[in-house]
Write an enzyme that holds these catalytic residues in place. Structure first.
Site, PDB file in Angstrom:
ATOM      1  CG  ASP A  29      -1.820   1.196   1.280  1.00  0.00           C
ATOM      2  OD1 ASP A  29      -2.294   1.629   0.207  1.00  0.00           O
ATOM      3  OD2 ASP A  29      -2.071   1.715   2.382  1.00  0.00           O
ATOM      4  CD  GLU A  84      -4.945   1.245  -2.912  1.00  0.00           C
ATOM      5  OE1 GLU A  84      -6.013   0.751  -2.539  1.00  0.00           O
ATOM      6  OE2 GLU A  84      -4.323   2.111  -2.273  1.00  0.00           O
ATOM      7  CG  ASP A  94      -0.762   3.224   6.186  1.00  0.00           C
ATOM      8  OD1 ASP A  94      -1.319   3.706   5.189  1.00  0.00           O
ATOM      9  OD2 ASP A  94      -0.562   3.867   7.231  1.00  0.00           O
TER      10      ASP A  94
END
EC number: 3.1.21.10
Length: 174
Positions: A8, A67, A139
């Protein structure tokens, strides 16, 4: 058994999650955050690159899910996010990992069953799927969700699509 790294990305905090995909599902291996502090952007990007490289060296994943950049309200933030993403992708590419990219909606759909899930719902599903007893950092939770999404997508592609891409020396793009 396959080790999968989920990332992420962020210019200040980059979450990571490592899961082991087996015939029975996924198991938790490791997760955490790479914190870059508030230095110059090039210094923070170097920290992201080195941090991801160290995680890869320590755990030995063979594939990574990351992502995609979403269009933020602040274009400067989106650019910095894209640069942090690039640092992580280069670290994975240097290590020879297969790399796949997912939108936030794809990750939420794969983990929580709906693309409109909020962060808390995603975290609870990550905890349930990986049998975690404590909440991970947000996160890190997002990174674990990305790894789970990648595992789910890989399992639907194996053996045909992924094996074909690997044999041809190509990159799998989702």
């Amino acid at each position: 058994m396959t080790l999968i790294l989920g990332i992420d990305p962020g210019s200040r905090i980059t979450g990571y999650g490592v899961v082991r995909q087996t015939a029975r599902g996924c198991e938790y291996v490791a997760s955490g955050c790479i914190r870059t502090g508030s230095g110059e952007l090039h210094e923070r990007l170097q920290i992201v690159f080195r941090g991801v490289s160290e995680i890869i060296a320590q755990h030995g994943p063979v594939t990574m899910g990351i992502e995609r950049v979403f269009m933020a309200r602040n274009p400067d933030s989106a650019l910095k996010l894209g640069q942090a993403r690039g640092a992580a992708i280069v670290a994975a590419a240097e290590a020879g990992l297969e790399i796949a990219e997912y939108s936030a909606t794809q990750v939420k759909q794969a983990v929580a069953g709906t693309g409109g899930a909020n962060k808390e719902q995603v975290m609870l599903m990550v905890m349930h799927l990986l049998k975690l007893t404590q909440k991970p950092q947000i996160d890190a939770s997002d990174a674990l969700a990305i790894a789970l999404c990648h595992a789910h997508t890989r399992s639907s592609l194996v053996p045909h699509g992924l094996a074909t891409a690997r044999r041809r020396g190509g990159r799998l793009r989702l």
